[in-house]
Design a protein around this motif. Structure first.
Motif, PDB file in Angstrom:
ATOM      1  N   UNK A  52     -21.583  32.286 128.296  1.00  0.00           N
ATOM      2  CA  UNK A  52     -21.519  32.680 126.891  1.00  0.00           C
ATOM      3  C   UNK A  52     -20.384  31.977 126.186  1.00  0.00           C
ATOM      4  N   UNK A  53     -20.293  32.211 124.867  1.00  0.00           N
ATOM      5  CA  UNK A  53     -19.313  31.486 124.060  1.00  0.00           C
ATOM      6  C   UNK A  53     -17.870  31.785 124.470  1.00  0.00           C
ATOM      7  N   UNK A  54     -17.495  33.050 124.450  1.00  0.00           N
ATOM      8  CA  UNK A  54     -16.082  33.402 124.659  1.00  0.00           C
ATOM      9  C   UNK A  54     -15.606  33.016 126.049  1.00  0.00           C
ATOM     10  N   UNK A  55     -16.349  33.441 127.076  1.00  0.00           N
ATOM     11  CA  UNK A  55     -15.931  33.135 128.443  1.00  0.00           C
ATOM     12  C   UNK A  55     -16.058  31.648 128.735  1.00  0.00           C
ATOM     13  N   UNK A  56     -17.032  30.995 128.111  1.00  0.00           N
ATOM     14  CA  UNK A  56     -17.174  29.551 128.293  1.00  0.00           C
ATOM     15  C   UNK A  56     -15.968  28.802 127.771  1.00  0.00           C
ATOM     16  N   UNK A  57     -15.547  29.126 126.535  1.00  0.00           N
ATOM     17  CA  UNK A  57     -14.349  28.504 125.975  1.00  0.00           C
ATOM     18  C   UNK A  57     -13.123  28.794 126.833  1.00  0.00           C
ATOM     19  N   UNK A  58     -12.992  30.055 127.256  1.00  0.00           N
ATOM     20  CA  UNK A  58     -11.830  30.441 128.054  1.00  0.00           C
ATOM     21  C   UNK A  58     -11.776  29.670 129.363  1.00  0.00           C
ATOM     22  N   UNK A  59     -12.908  29.612 130.071  1.00  0.00           N
ATOM     23  CA  UNK A  59     -12.939  28.914 131.361  1.00  0.00           C
ATOM     24  C   UNK A  59     -12.676  27.421 131.194  1.00  0.00           C
ATOM     25  N   UNK A  60     -13.251  26.828 130.162  1.00  0.00           N
ATOM     26  CA  UNK A  60     -13.045  25.402 129.934  1.00  0.00           C
ATOM     27  C   UNK A  60     -11.576  25.106 129.663  1.00  0.00           C
ATOM     28  N   UNK A  61     -10.939  25.946 128.853  1.00  0.00           N
ATOM     29  CA  UNK A  61      -9.534  25.737 128.511  1.00  0.00           C
ATOM     30  C   UNK A  61      -8.620  25.996 129.701  1.00  0.00           C
ATOM     31  N   UNK A  62      -8.879  27.081 130.421  1.00  0.00           N
ATOM     32  CA  UNK A  62      -8.047  27.406 131.584  1.00  0.00           C
ATOM     33  C   UNK A  62      -8.180  26.336 132.660  1.00  0.00           C
ATOM     34  N   UNK A  63      -9.415  25.892 132.921  1.00  0.00           N
ATOM     35  CA  UNK A  63      -9.624  24.845 133.925  1.00  0.00           C
ATOM     36  C   UNK A  63      -8.888  23.567 133.541  1.00  0.00           C
ATOM     37  N   UNK A  64      -8.946  23.213 132.252  1.00  0.00           N
ATOM     38  CA  UNK A  64      -8.244  22.017 131.806  1.00  0.00           C
ATOM     39  C   UNK A  64      -6.750  22.139 131.973  1.00  0.00           C
ATOM     40  N   UNK A  65      -6.176  23.271 131.559  1.00  0.00           N
ATOM     41  CA  UNK A  65      -4.728  23.465 131.666  1.00  0.00           C
ATOM     42  C   UNK A  65      -4.277  23.495 133.121  1.00  0.00           C
ATOM     43  N   UNK A  66      -5.037  24.207 133.956  1.00  0.00           N
ATOM     44  CA  UNK A  66      -4.647  24.334 135.360  1.00  0.00           C
ATOM     45  C   UNK A  66      -4.762  22.999 136.090  1.00  0.00           C
ATOM     46  N   UNK A  67      -5.837  22.238 135.832  1.00  0.00           N
ATOM     47  CA  UNK A  67      -5.955  20.951 136.528  1.00  0.00           C
ATOM     48  C   UNK A  67      -4.884  19.964 136.082  1.00  0.00           C
ATOM     49  N   UNK A  68      -4.548  19.940 134.786  1.00  0.00           N
ATOM     50  CA  UNK A  68      -3.468  19.050 134.344  1.00  0.00           C
ATOM     51  C   UNK A  68      -2.166  19.431 135.043  1.00  0.00           C
ATOM     52  N   UNK A  69      -1.870  20.714 135.059  1.00  0.00           N
ATOM     53  CA  UNK A  69      -0.662  21.208 135.727  1.00  0.00           C
ATOM     54  C   UNK A  69      -0.700  20.885 137.219  1.00  0.00           C
ATOM     55  N   UNK A  70      -1.856  21.090 137.833  1.00  0.00           N
ATOM     56  CA  UNK A  70      -2.018  20.841 139.260  1.00  0.00           C
ATOM     57  C   UNK A  70      -1.810  19.366 139.601  1.00  0.00           C
ATOM     58  N   UNK A  71      -2.431  18.485 138.822  1.00  0.00           N
ATOM     59  CA  UNK A  71      -2.289  17.056 139.085  1.00  0.00           C
ATOM     60  C   UNK A  71      -0.855  16.597 138.849  1.00  0.00           C
ATOM     61  N   UNK A  72      -0.203  17.180 137.852  1.00  0.00           N
ATOM     62  CA  UNK A  72       1.198  16.831 137.594  1.00  0.00           C
ATOM     63  C   UNK A  72       2.074  17.241 138.782  1.00  0.00           C
ATOM     64  N   UNK A  73       1.864  18.459 139.311  1.00  0.00           N
ATOM     65  CA  UNK A  73       2.647  18.895 140.465  1.00  0.00           C
ATOM     66  C   UNK A  73       2.379  18.018 141.685  1.00  0.00           C
ATOM     67  N   UNK A  74       1.122  17.671 141.911  1.00  0.00           N
ATOM     68  CA  UNK A  74       0.781  16.824 143.052  1.00  0.00           C
ATOM     69  C   UNK A  74       1.446  15.463 142.928  1.00  0.00           C
ATOM     70  N   UNK A  75       1.476  14.926 141.707  1.00  0.00           N
ATOM     71  CA  UNK A  75       2.152  13.654 141.480  1.00  0.00           C
ATOM     72  C   UNK A  75       3.652  13.768 141.741  1.00  0.00           C
ATOM     73  N   UNK A  76       4.226  14.925 141.375  1.00  0.00           N
ATOM     74  CA  UNK A  76       5.657  15.151 141.626  1.00  0.00           C
ATOM     75  C   UNK A  76       5.939  15.174 143.127  1.00  0.00           C
ATOM     76  N   UNK A  77       5.056  15.783 143.893  1.00  0.00           N
ATOM     77  CA  UNK A  77       5.233  15.816 145.348  1.00  0.00           C
ATOM     78  C   UNK A  77       5.165  14.401 145.917  1.00  0.00           C
ATOM     79  N   UNK A  78       4.203  13.619 145.447  1.00  0.00           N
ATOM     80  CA  UNK A  78       4.090  12.228 145.891  1.00  0.00           C
ATOM     81  C   UNK A  78       5.333  11.435 145.508  1.00  0.00           C
ATOM     82  N   UNK A  79       5.847  11.654 144.293  1.00  0.00           N
ATOM     83  CA  UNK A  79       7.060  10.958 143.856  1.00  0.00           C
ATOM     84  C   UNK A  79       8.246  11.332 144.737  1.00  0.00           C
TER      85      UNK A  79
END
Length: 452
Positions: free
Chosen positions: A58-85
């Motif tokens: 649905x609209x509300x949960x769809x927007x929420x999941x899309x936004x949360x997934x985007x924020x979490x993956x960006x944060x996750x990839x940034x942390x993983x890059x920090x570990x590699x660095x």
């Protein structure tokens, strides 16, 4: 800050004798090259599945999941890059996800666990890319020759032949120009599809729109977790360490710039495709929104040239995606089969490379033709593959490496993400496999129709 890791648990993988590292994962790129690779790995034709994912949320949960997934993956990839660095600054540059995980966590079984998960992702995306490319060819063919006799598996065979030829590009870094073109292709077909969906939604032939969810509560729950798994697969890549490995040392800080480039494209493409497609078709959205624009019954809902150009753009980008997600498999094969002392184009290395990569592509093409479950494959791959690698492991690795205080906000944010997405992964795996089993009753082997 964590202490430097102890002695190398993988002495056999020294870079000077490791053909997988020297050949496939050669480190020559700049940050923008990493941006191209990341964008190709994440922003692909799977975004045309977003309206299909929204119909389970649905609209509300769809927007929420899309936004949360985007924020979490960006944060996750940034942390993983920090570990590699951090590991690179300590004199231990990891170029493979499996080695990083096993080193930081101090567990040999983690090495094989990550190999298994990455293989599932690579193979699943390779199959999905070939399947969707074959479907694109079928769509064009069916409009040019409505009574034509060619079937889906024949188009899949054509795509597989092209992929066999392209797979002979020897290194990940050699894909940089292809992946730059892929970035522009993703923007191109997104704008075309968004415009087509808006036109379709406003036309007199617009289908009746219904945004209601399934009537059964249990069906709504299963559909929601399947949709979450699909969105996770769309945001996931599972090969960030291998992408960072293509950067010329020192790689410190370069991946963050590549992530900014990638997520700028994501913001433009993901939301526009999801909103326009779901608005136009509601819970009748197809797992490939292009098929919704070209219904089996009735006229096409967009100009033929728009749909044709969009399909061509999708088809071309799928070749780049198939190449990117094959690199880990190629690196594993080359590590075992190639001789680094004899050069990348020597006959000793060229012949095994041609044979092994050809067999790998034939396998992916065969499975794609035999099991045309594009939407369901996305869900299973997302739950089993992308959620552990992209939503759970990076948080664990960061907490193990940097050891933030247990009283700190960062520590509890990371732990919360681990717990929430571990649960989502378990439920998503169950619901996605459940749907795959149900859909298996709807088709025959080598069917000419992709099941939604």
């Amino acid at each position: 800050m964590a202490d430097p890791p102890a002695a190398d648990p993988f002495p056999e993988a020294r870079r000077d004798t490791d053909a997988g590292a020297v050949f496939v994962l050669e480190s020559k790129g700049e940050w923008w090259h990493a941006g191209y690779h990341l964008t190709t790995a994440i922003v692909g034709p799977t975004i045309l599945t977003l309206p299909y994912a929204f119909r389970g949320l649905g609209w509300a949960l769809g927007f929420l999941c899309l936004t949360v997934m985007g924020a979490v993956t960006f944060y996750s990839y940034f942390l993983l890059s920090k570990v590699l660095d951090h590991c690179e600054k300590s004199g231990r540059r990891h170029i493979r996800f499996r080695e990083l995980a096993a080193d930081v966590l101090g567990s040999g079984w983690m090495f094989y666990f990550v190999i298994f998960i990455q293989t599932a992702i690579n193979t699943g995306i390779g199959i999905g890319a070939i399947l969707l490319a074959g479907e694109c060819l079928q769509i064009m063919y069916s409009n040019l020759a409505p009574d034509g006799s060619l079937r889906l598996y024949e188009f899949i065979a054509m795509v597989t032949v092209v992929m066999i030829v392209l797979s002979q590009l020897p290194t990940f870094h050699s894909l940089r120009h292809i992946n730059l073109a892929s970035l522009f292709l993703s923007l191109g077909y997104t704008f075309l599809v968004v415009g087509a969906c808006i036109r379709a939604g406003l036309s007199k032939n617009a289908p009746p729109r219904d945004y209601s969810l399934e009537s059964s509560e249990s069906a709504r729950v299963f559909s929601a977790f399947t949709s979450i798994s699909i969105i996770a697969a769309i945001f996931g890549n599972g090969i960030l360490p291998e992408i960072q490995a293509t950067l010329a040392p020192p790689a410190t800080g370069k991946m963050f710039k590549g992530l900014i480039m990638c997520y700028s494209v994501i913001c433009v493409t993901f939301y526009s495709a999801a909103v326009s497609g779901y608005w136009a078709f509601g819970n009748e959205s197809n797992s490939n929104i292009l098929k919704s624009l070209m219904p089996d019954n009735g006229p096409a809902l967009a100009p033929t040239w728009v749909l044709g150009l969009g399909i061509v753009f999708v088809l071309l980008q799928l070749f780049a995606i198939g190449l990117v997600y094959s690199q880990v498999a190629y690196e594993i094969m080359e590590q075992k089969s190639a001789d680094v002392k004899q050069g990348i184009f020597s006959m000793r290395n060229l012949i095994p490379r041609i044979i092994l990569r050809t067999l790998y592509m034939i396998f992916c093409g065969f499975v794609a033709a035999m099991l045309p479950f594009f939407g369901d494959i996305n869900g299973v791959v997302g739950a089993i593959g992308f959620i552990p690698l992209d939503f759970v492991l990076p948080m664990v690795l960061y907490n193990m490496t940097y050891k933030p205080p247990r009283s700190s906000l960062k520590y509890w944010v990371n732990v919360s993400i681990i717990v929430v997405f571990s649960g989502a992964g378990i439920m998503g795996s169950f619901s996605s496999i459940r749907k795959l089993v149900f859909d298996a009753n709807k088709f025959k082997l080598f069917s000419s129709d992709v099941v939604d």
